[in-house]
Design a protein around this motif. Structure first.
Motif, PDB file in Angstrom:
ATOM      1  N   PRO A 131      48.202  31.457  31.572  1.00 50.10           N
ATOM      2  CA  PRO A 131      47.032  30.799  32.152  1.00 50.10           C
ATOM      3  C   PRO A 131      45.993  31.827  32.560  1.00 50.10           C
ATOM      4  CG  PRO A 131      48.867  30.776  33.700  1.00 50.10           C
ATOM      5  CD  PRO A 131      49.391  31.344  32.400  1.00 50.10           C
ATOM      6  N   GLU A 132      44.771  31.389  32.680  1.00 45.37           N
ATOM      7  CA  GLU A 132      43.671  32.284  33.072  1.00 45.37           C
ATOM      8  C   GLU A 132      44.018  32.937  34.405  1.00 45.37           C
ATOM      9  OE1 GLU A 132      40.486  34.465  32.757  1.00 45.37           O
ATOM     10  OE2 GLU A 132      40.996  32.999  31.231  1.00 45.37           O
ATOM     11  N   ASP A 133      43.776  34.218  34.505  1.00 46.80           N
ATOM     12  CA  ASP A 133      44.050  34.963  35.724  1.00 46.80           C
ATOM     13  C   ASP A 133      42.988  34.615  36.767  1.00 46.80           C
ATOM     14  OD1 ASP A 133      44.397  38.519  36.486  1.00 46.80           O
ATOM     15  OD2 ASP A 133      44.537  36.745  37.722  1.00 46.80           O
ATOM     16  N   ASN A 134      43.350  33.793  37.731  1.00 48.06           N
ATOM     17  CA  ASN A 134      42.384  33.343  38.735  1.00 48.06           C
ATOM     18  C   ASN A 134      41.844  34.491  39.581  1.00 48.06           C
ATOM     19  OD1 ASN A 134      42.453  30.667  37.957  1.00 48.06           O
ATOM     20  ND2 ASN A 134      44.230  30.236  39.235  1.00 48.06           N
ATOM     21  N   PHE A 135      42.697  35.475  39.908  1.00 50.74           N
ATOM     22  CA  PHE A 135      42.212  36.613  40.682  1.00 50.74           C
ATOM     23  C   PHE A 135      41.110  37.330  39.903  1.00 50.74           C
ATOM     24  CE2 PHE A 135      42.417  41.155  41.808  1.00 50.74           C
ATOM     25  CZ  PHE A 135      42.006  41.060  43.126  1.00 50.74           C
ATOM     26  N   ARG A 136      41.319  37.553  38.627  1.00 49.45           N
ATOM     27  CA  ARG A 136      40.316  38.221  37.800  1.00 49.45           C
ATOM     28  C   ARG A 136      39.004  37.444  37.821  1.00 49.45           C
ATOM     29  NH1 ARG A 136      38.129  38.013  32.761  1.00 49.45           N
ATOM     30  NH2 ARG A 136      37.629  39.982  31.789  1.00 49.45           N
ATOM     31  N   GLN A 137      39.082  36.133  37.666  1.00 45.00           N
ATOM     32  CA  GLN A 137      37.871  35.308  37.683  1.00 45.00           C
ATOM     33  C   GLN A 137      37.162  35.396  39.032  1.00 45.00           C
ATOM     34  OE1 GLN A 137      36.274  33.856  35.244  1.00 45.00           O
ATOM     35  NE2 GLN A 137      37.814  34.596  33.829  1.00 45.00           N
ATOM     36  N   ARG A 138      37.915  35.373  40.110  1.00 44.23           N
ATOM     37  CA  ARG A 138      37.309  35.472  41.450  1.00 44.23           C
ATOM     38  C   ARG A 138      36.650  36.838  41.650  1.00 44.23           C
ATOM     39  NH1 ARG A 138      42.245  32.936  42.805  1.00 44.23           N
ATOM     40  NH2 ARG A 138      42.994  34.880  43.733  1.00 44.23           N
ATOM     41  N   VAL A 139      37.288  37.880  41.125  1.00 44.58           N
ATOM     42  CA  VAL A 139      36.698  39.221  41.206  1.00 44.58           C
ATOM     43  C   VAL A 139      35.358  39.247  40.471  1.00 44.58           C
ATOM     44  CG1 VAL A 139      36.933  41.603  40.336  1.00 44.58           C
ATOM     45  CG2 VAL A 139      38.827  40.520  41.564  1.00 44.58           C
ATOM     46  N   ARG A 154      38.992  41.486  48.895  1.00 40.03           N
ATOM     47  CA  ARG A 154      39.083  40.501  49.997  1.00 40.03           C
ATOM     48  C   ARG A 154      38.382  39.203  49.628  1.00 40.03           C
ATOM     49  NH1 ARG A 154      38.306  45.100  52.747  1.00 40.03           N
ATOM     50  NH2 ARG A 154      36.085  44.775  53.085  1.00 40.03           N
ATOM     51  N   LEU A 155      37.190  39.313  49.067  1.00 33.94           N
ATOM     52  CA  LEU A 155      36.447  38.113  48.668  1.00 33.94           C
ATOM     53  C   LEU A 155      37.196  37.318  47.602  1.00 33.94           C
ATOM     54  CD1 LEU A 155      32.835  39.568  48.520  1.00 33.94           C
ATOM     55  CD2 LEU A 155      33.690  37.866  50.150  1.00 33.94           C
ATOM     56  N   ALA A 156      37.960  38.018  46.774  1.00 29.56           N
ATOM     57  CA  ALA A 156      38.720  37.365  45.705  1.00 29.56           C
ATOM     58  C   ALA A 156      40.074  36.850  46.194  1.00 29.56           C
ATOM     59  CB  ALA A 156      38.910  38.328  44.541  1.00 29.56           C
ATOM     60  N   GLY A 157      40.382  37.106  47.472  1.00 26.79           N
ATOM     61  CA  GLY A 157      41.591  36.539  48.057  1.00 26.79           C
ATOM     62  C   GLY A 157      42.808  37.439  48.108  1.00 26.79           C
ATOM     63  N   ALA A 191      44.152  44.593  47.139  1.00 24.31           N
ATOM     64  CA  ALA A 191      44.091  44.764  45.688  1.00 24.31           C
ATOM     65  C   ALA A 191      42.856  45.526  45.214  1.00 24.31           C
ATOM     66  CB  ALA A 191      44.166  43.400  45.022  1.00 24.31           C
ATOM     67  N   ALA A 192      42.377  46.483  46.010  1.00 29.93           N
ATOM     68  CA  ALA A 192      41.185  47.239  45.616  1.00 29.93           C
ATOM     69  C   ALA A 192      41.383  47.950  44.280  1.00 29.93           C
ATOM     70  CB  ALA A 192      40.815  48.240  46.708  1.00 29.93           C
ATOM     71  N   ARG A 193      42.551  48.508  44.051  1.00 30.14           N
ATOM     72  CA  ARG A 193      42.808  49.214  42.785  1.00 30.14           C
ATOM     73  C   ARG A 193      42.799  48.244  41.605  1.00 30.14           C
ATOM     74  NH1 ARG A 193      45.577  54.610  43.124  1.00 30.14           N
ATOM     75  NH2 ARG A 193      45.416  55.170  45.310  1.00 30.14           N
ATOM     76  N   GLN A 194      43.263  47.023  41.831  1.00 27.61           N
ATOM     77  CA  GLN A 194      43.223  46.017  40.772  1.00 27.61           C
ATOM     78  C   GLN A 194      41.786  45.681  40.397  1.00 27.61           C
ATOM     79  OE1 GLN A 194      45.983  43.246  42.807  1.00 27.61           O
ATOM     80  NE2 GLN A 194      46.950  43.088  40.792  1.00 27.61           N
ATOM     81  N   VAL A 195      40.902  45.675  41.387  1.00 20.46           N
ATOM     82  CA  VAL A 195      39.484  45.431  41.107  1.00 20.46           C
ATOM     83  C   VAL A 195      38.976  46.511  40.155  1.00 20.46           C
ATOM     84  CG1 VAL A 195      37.159  45.366  42.111  1.00 20.46           C
ATOM     85  CG2 VAL A 195      39.060  44.197  43.264  1.00 20.46           C
ATOM     86  N   GLY A 196      39.309  47.761  40.435  1.00 22.44           N
ATOM     87  CA  GLY A 196      38.914  48.850  39.544  1.00 22.44           C
ATOM     88  C   GLY A 196      39.466  48.663  38.140  1.00 22.44           C
ATOM     89  N   GLY A 197      40.710  48.207  38.048  1.00 28.08           N
ATOM     90  CA  GLY A 197      41.320  47.960  36.744  1.00 28.08           C
ATOM     91  C   GLY A 197      40.606  46.865  35.970  1.00 28.08           C
ATOM     92  N   ILE A 198      40.199  45.833  36.668  1.00 29.61           N
ATOM     93  CA  ILE A 198      39.454  44.742  36.033  1.00 29.61           C
ATOM     94  C   ILE A 198      38.114  45.256  35.509  1.00 29.61           C
ATOM     95  CG2 ILE A 198      38.228  42.570  36.509  1.00 29.61           C
ATOM     96  CD1 ILE A 198      40.643  41.912  38.416  1.00 29.61           C
ATOM     97  N   LEU A 199      37.455  46.074  36.305  1.00 28.94           N
ATOM     98  CA  LEU A 199      36.158  46.619  35.883  1.00 28.94           C
ATOM     99  C   LEU A 199      36.308  47.545  34.679  1.00 28.94           C
ATOM    100  CD1 LEU A 199      34.406  47.298  39.298  1.00 28.94           C
ATOM    101  CD2 LEU A 199      34.010  45.442  37.686  1.00 28.94           C
TER     102      LEU A 199
END
Length: 112
Positions: free
Chosen positions: A9-17, A37-40, A44-52
């Motif tokens: 399924p679509e990664d909801n965290f990724r979409q929120r980021v 934090r805004l993405a819930g 997960a700050a490092r995950q945000v970097g990975g998404i980018l």
């Protein structure tokens, strides 16, 4: 057997980021932790970097508006230059050490 596995399924965290980054106003920046934090997921700050890092070339997401918690650009080499130039084009300034004043340019999502 692998063909029987349904797609993930679509990664909801990724979409929120991505939605959170898209909401950062012109001339403002947010930190990786703030976006997490805004993405819930405040840790997960490092995950945000990975998404980018996985954004396709030419993406319309303003990835360059995300910096580290100290107001520094985390990238190096040509990517650093590209991000710094994009921020300067929006009127964001850096001090002599290359740091952005988050009190001045930091995005506060609770303010219009």
């Amino acid at each position: 057997m692998p063909n029987d596995i349904p797609p993930e399924p679509e990664d909801n965290f990724r979409q929120r980021v991505l939605m959170s980054i898209h909401a950062i106003p012109y001339g403002k920046v947010a930190t990786y932790g703030q976006i997490a934090r805004l993405a819930g997921s405040s840790r997960a700050a490092r995950q945000v970097g990975g998404i980018l890092r996985k954004l396709p070339k030419g993406s319309s997401i303003p990835w360059y508006r995300v910096v580290n918690r100290s107001g520094n650009i985390s990238l190096i080499g040509p990517d650093y230059t590209r991000q710094r130039t994009a921020l300067q084009d929006e009127g964001i300034t850096f001090n002599a050490s290359g740091v952005i004043d988050l009190a001045l340019y930091g995005w506060n999502p609770s303010q219009p």
